[in-house]
Write an enzyme that holds these catalytic residues in place. Structure first.
Site, mmCIF file in Angstrom:
data_model
loop_
_atom_site.group_PDB
_atom_site.id
_atom_site.type_symbol
_atom_site.label_atom_id
_atom_site.label_comp_id
_atom_site.label_asym_id
_atom_site.label_seq_id
_atom_site.Cartn_x
_atom_site.Cartn_y
_atom_site.Cartn_z
ATOM 1 N N ILE A 1 0.822 -1.222 0.000
ATOM 2 C CA ILE A 1 0.000 0.000 0.000
ATOM 3 C C ILE A 1 0.848 1.261 0.000
ATOM 4 O O ILE A 1 0.315 2.369 -0.070
ATOM 5 C CB ILE A 1 -0.963 0.031 1.203
ATOM 6 C CG1 ILE A 1 -0.177 -0.046 2.520
ATOM 7 C CG2 ILE A 1 -2.008 -1.061 1.097
ATOM 8 C CD1 ILE A 1 -1.061 0.123 3.744
ATOM 9 N N GLY A 2 2.160 1.149 0.104
ATOM 10 C CA GLY A 2 3.000 2.342 0.096
ATOM 11 C C GLY A 2 4.459 1.987 0.217
ATOM 12 O O GLY A 2 4.826 0.877 0.625
ATOM 13 N N GLY B 1 8.580 4.099 0.669
ATOM 14 C CA GLY B 1 9.331 5.334 0.862
ATOM 15 C C GLY B 1 10.794 5.046 0.958
ATOM 16 O O GLY B 1 11.268 3.955 0.619
ATOM 17 N N ASP C 1 9.874 14.917 10.598
ATOM 18 C CA ASP C 1 9.409 14.663 9.224
ATOM 19 C C ASP C 1 7.894 14.794 9.152
ATOM 20 O O ASP C 1 7.210 13.962 8.553
ATOM 21 C CB ASP C 1 9.862 13.282 8.759
ATOM 22 C CG ASP C 1 9.826 13.139 7.227
ATOM 23 O OD1 ASP C 1 9.830 14.181 6.545
ATOM 24 O OD2 ASP C 1 9.780 12.009 6.731
#
Length: 1018
Positions: free
Chosen positions: A705-706, A708, A829
């Site tokens: 789903i993601g 980085g 962040d």
């Protein structure tokens, strides 16, 4: 018994009649004040209020008269928080003359309870959360001489009854939400000395009433950005003869500047910038004997600079920038003994600079860029020893830099780019102790680079000149150097290995020189390096493998050299925004990560390089391998078939081995046992009905789903039907030592024990030698940025009420981290992609991969490398490694701007800049705020709330960390947003309020702080 004389009895009677009432007054008012303290919620700042024989007059917040009665109640900045009306107890102090409640958190409406304070003369309620209309009977406070209601949220019209306060000397109504026009009745206040109406953005367009001619005692007229239109009345110079400060900036005034303004003999500050004024600057009647500051910038003024300015012998600041002025700079300006700041950039000025400029005053800054000036720089710019900045870029200056410039120890920036300077740069300029930026690009400077550079310099730009010779190892003395641009010169020799010792270097650009030899192989210190461009040189050798260990490298250009050998396979560790290795002698295959069209031009003109993707303009590796074998023999085809079959068998064996190894890892019963096969160690923070074995089989692309920079995220089903968890998989670096491993475990322990409804729960952590699995609660609506910036947004979108609730929720999570955790947590962040949304769009802060713990609240923490995401990084990262909670505040301010505008943090296309830069420019140019709103949610009923959040975003992204609000203040403002309609400015006095949001003199500091990363005005 002897009788006492009669006169003795008389004296005793007098003594008794005087001292007893004084003591009774003291005891009674002490009781009143202690009662008032309780009614105000017992603020901690008033702990010193305790009963005593000398109280209350010995309390620091209390002033008493000669009879012991309380006359002053000074409660400014005491942390008073109340939403109720002020207690009527205050007016039980019958002799009270002065009441100061400024800079607190007092909400509610105007406190009419103060009408009972019959002797009150001084009332300051500024910088609170008061709202609603100012009552029409405010003139009941008939004894007032001072009234300040600034920096609140008052709305409605300014009551005409204010004009019925005959004793009033100061009236401050700045920074509110007043509507309508300013009542002409204010002109009846004949004793008025100070009038502040600035930053009332909702006032209807209005002209200065003729009735203001009666304000003959005015000393201060502050009407910045309050929708003034029309011309500046001619009577100003005839009537306001006592005027010291006149600020009409950032309005829509038109016409010319009245000649009479410059006949005001007491005027010291004149601010007319950012209007629509035109015409020439008056010259014949300059008799402002005390004038200190003149700011006429950003108008449409034409003509030349009057030589009569030289007669203003007290002038300290002269700002005429961004107009249409032409002609020469008057020589008389150089004769002003007090001149410090001279800014005339962005005009059409020509001729030379006055040769004696700086000789007769302690000149601090000269900014004349973007004109048509010529000649050389004056010899005496730093004769006063106070010069900080020389910004003369984009002109036609020529000649050499004056040697005298090196005798200026205070000099911080020299920007002379885009001129016709020549000759060698004075050697001492490179070693000046306070110099932080030296920008000499696009001239004809020549000679060698210096043998030594002072450690403090952070930015050197010398591109497009004629510098020659080698790069001296002495440049390594510049320990703070972060940006070095020496493109397009004639530099030769090898790149010195010592250059790699500059650990703060973020950009190194040496393109278009004659450098030779191999690239340095030991570059581990370049941990902050983002940009490395060495194209069009004569470099040889191989690409060092160490380059793949630079975690922030995003721009790499090694094209047009003679670099050979293979591309290190570890290149796939890097996440390039731009990569160019073309026109070299590289061989072998390109790494699999780059076998796509995004890098189709990155490897051109390398004859011995091949790719597996047929769309890449290189030889196909499979075809090249096949063609390398003899074509005429049938046995070659058989051999190739055998090779392919053998390869398949080997691959199958490897897959089986890997599967067996992983199965062995998951089958281990003992945690913490280290051997060659990775074992998993469980750290659990919540009750979790999920077995480890479920993770491995579910970590597939179907559940991705993601992803980085730190790993990939998967959605995994739990053992309960319909419930999921999010699993983040992080691969370890092989060289992580035990110390870092322990730090990671300690951080996971802390984050795992955070309990807050607006922070994503970390359920557990599985760690092995090779990777880690972080298990979080699953958020159904994923991240905020996907709702704001996805190419295909959901048709329902996010309404403004939903966005406001998201902002409040995220602020609550941030407030918990900064103010309630011990030790506090800095996220480092904060961004819209790290704000996740559950099924009901409740916001939760996630991804603490960069979070750091502080040992003490508010204590600065040293960060060895830049953290965060582009567009969210605060400007102090450019000049300091010391950070605190305000870095999160800055990043959260960017999120607020995203919520209001719908724009991305880094904008592309026509407006290529950061969202923060765009928002500040939009605001300071007095553009309509509604034009900045997201078109998808723009509705009149939400305009006020959206405007307030937009302004709050600007305050959070202030260039100075100390001026940004705390997370707690952000949360309070957002909660009150839909009721109060305005943010508060916490400042110390009236003249400091404007700079906190809109005053360009302050906004300049925002630009200056970005000077290390943005080549703009100093």
């Amino acid at each position: 018994m002897s009788k006492m004389p009669l006169f003795v009895y008389f004296h005793l009677f007098l003594l008794f009649s005087i001292s007893v009432p004084s003591r009774v007054i003291s005891e009674t008012e002490q009781t009143i004040l202690l009662t008032l303290k309780r009614q105000l919620g017992d603020p901690p700042s008033l702990r010193s209020w305790k009963p005593s024989p000398s109280a209350p007059c010995d309390w620091t917040e209390i002033g008493c008269g000669s009879d012991g009665a309380v006359t002053k109640l000074l409660l400014s900045s005491k942390g008073i928080t109340t939403s109720k009306s002020l207690p009527s107890t205050i007016c039980n102090l019958k002799n009270l003359l002065m009441l100061d409640l400024s800079n607190n958190s007092i909400a509610g409406e105007f406190p009419t309870t103060l009408y009972e304070c019959s002797n009150l003369q001084y009332l300051d309620l500024s910088q609170n959360y008061l709202a609603g209309a100012v009552p029409a009977d405010v003139d009941r406070l008939k004894t007032l001489t001072y009234l300040s209601l600034g920096a609140n949220s008052f709305s409605g019209e300014i009551p005409a009854a204010i004009g019925n306060l005959p004793e009033l000397q100061t009236l401050d109504l700045f920074t509110n939400n007043f509507e309508g026009t300013v009542p002409k009745e204010i002109g009846n206040l004949s004793n008025l000395e100070g009038l502040g109406l600035a930053y009332n953005l909702k006032l209807a367009p209005w002209k200065i009433p003729l009735e203001f001619r009666k304000l003959r005692n005015l000393r201060r007229l502050w009407m910045t950005r309050c929708n003034l239109i029309g011309e500046i009345p001619e009577y100003f110079g005839d009537i306001f003869t006592n005027l010291v400060r006149l600020d009409l900036s950032m309005n829509k005034l038109s016409g010319s500047i009245p000649r009479t303004l410059f006949s005001l003999r007491k005027l010291r500050f004149l601010y007319l910038f950012s209007n629509r004024l035109s015409g020439v600057i008056p010259s014949a009647t300059m008799q402002c004997l005390e004038l200190i500051d003149v700011d006429l910038a950003k108008n449409n003024l034409t003509g030349s600079i009057p030589r009569e300015f030289g007669e203003l012998k007290n002038l300290s600041t002269l700002h005429l920038y961004e107009n249409h002025l032409f002609g020469e700079i008057p020589v008389s300006l150089s004769q002003i003994p007090t001149l410090k700041y001279f800014r005339v950039f962005s005009n059409n000025l020509s001729g030379t600079l006055p040769p004696e400029l700086g000789l007769h005053s302690k000149l601090a800054a000269i900014e004349v860029s973007d004109n048509q000036l010529s000649g050389g720089l004056p010899e005496h710019l730093c004769a006063g020893g106070a010069l900080i900045g020389v910004v003369v870029s984009s002109n036609n200056f020529s000649g050499v830099l004056p040697e005298s410039i090196v005798n200026c120890p205070s000099l911080a920036t020299v920007q002379v780019y885009d001129n016709k300077f020549s000759g060698e740069v004075p050697l001492g300029l490179w070693t000046m102790s306070n110099l932080s930026s030296l920008i000499l690009s696009n001239n004809s400077f020549s000679g060698p680079l210096p043998g030594q550079v002072f450690w403090n310099i952070a930015r050197i730009e010398i591109a497009n000149n004629n510098f020659s010779g080698g790069i001296s190892v002495g440049i390594t003395s510049a320990k703070n150097l972060g940006f070095l641009d020496a493109r397009n010169n004639m530099l030769s020799g090898e790149i010195p290995r010592e250059l790699t010792q500059l650990s703060k270097l973020t950009a190194l650009m040496l393109d278009g020189n004659q450098l030779s030899g191999a690239l340095p192989s030991e570059i581990i210190s370049w941990q902050s390096l983002n940009t490395l461009t060495l194209s069009r040189n004569k470099l040889s050798g191989q690409i060092p493998t160490a380059i793949t260990a630079l975690p922030r490298l995003a721009y790499l250009d090694l094209s047009q050299n003679d670099i050979s050998g293979e591309i290190p396979p570890q290149f796939d560790r890097l996440r390039f925004v731009f990569l160019n290795l073309s026109s070299n002698q590289l061989s072998g295959k390109i790494p699999d990560e780059f076998n796509n069209l995004a890098f189709e031009n990155s490897f051109l003109n390398n004859p011995r390089l091949c790719a597996y993707n047929p769309n890449i303009h290189l030889d196909n590796c499979l075809t090249k391998t096949a063609s390398a074998a003899p074509q005429s023999s049938n046995s070659s085809s058989n051999s190739l078939a055998l090779i392919l079959a053998a390869t398949a068998v080997v691959l199958l064996a490897i897959v089986s081995l890997v599967f067996y190894t992983l199965k062995t890892q998951w089958g281990k019963k003992h945690c913490g046992h280290k051997n060659k096969v990775a074992t998993w160690r469980l750290t659990s923070f919540q009750r979790l009905d999920l077995k480890e074995i479920n993770f491995l089989s579910s970590l597939t692309d179907n559940n991705l789903i993601g992803s980085g920079g730190f790993g990939k995220v998967y959605r995994i089903a739990s053992n309960r039907p319909g419930e999921y968890v999010a699993v983040k998989k992080i691969w370890n670096r092989e060289d992580v030592d035990d110390t870092l491993e322990k730090e990671f475990q300690a951080e996971v322990e802390i984050l795992g024990n955070i309990r807050h409804s607006n922070i994503v729960k970390l359920l557990c952590c599985y760690a092995s030698e090779n990777s880690k699995l972080l298990v979080y609660e699953y958020m159904e609506n994923q991240s905020l940025d996907k709702w704001l910036h996805a190419e295909k947004k959901s048709p329902t979108g996010l309404s403004w009420p939903t966005r406001l609730n998201i902002a409040i929720g995220a602020a609550q999570g941030l407030c918990y981290m900064h103010h309630e955790c011990s030790p506090p947590v800095i996220h480092r962040d904060v961004k819209s992609s790290n704000i996740l949304l559950d099924s009901e769009f409740r916001a939760k802060i996630a991804d603490f991969g960069l979070a750091k713990m502080l040992s003490k609240p508010g204590e600065l923490n040293t960060m060895s490398a830049l953290a965060g995401s582009f567009g969210y990084i605060p400007p102090e990262y450019a000049y300091s490694t010391k950070i605190n909670e305000k870095v999160d505040v800055y990043s959260f301010g960017v999120v607020l701007l995203e919520l209001v505008t719908g724009r991305k943090p880094n904008m592309r296309g026509e407006h290529a800049c950061s969202l923060v830069e765009w928002a500040w420019e939009h605001f300071t140019e007095a553009k309509s705020l509604t034009d900045a709103f997201d078109e998808d949610i723009k509705e009149p009923r939400y305009a006020e709330e959206m405007a307030n959040v937009f302004k709050l975003g600007l305050l959070c992204t202030s260039s100075l960390p100390s001026t940004r609000p705390s997370a707690k203040e952000i949360m309070q403002v957002l909660r009150r947003c839909c009721h109060s309609g305005s943010t508060r400015r916490r400042v110390g006095n009236e003249f400091d309020i404007a700079p906190l949001l809109s005053d360009p003199r302050y906004v300049c500091s925002y630009k200056e702080s970005n000077a290390a990363t943005n080549n703009s005005s100093w």
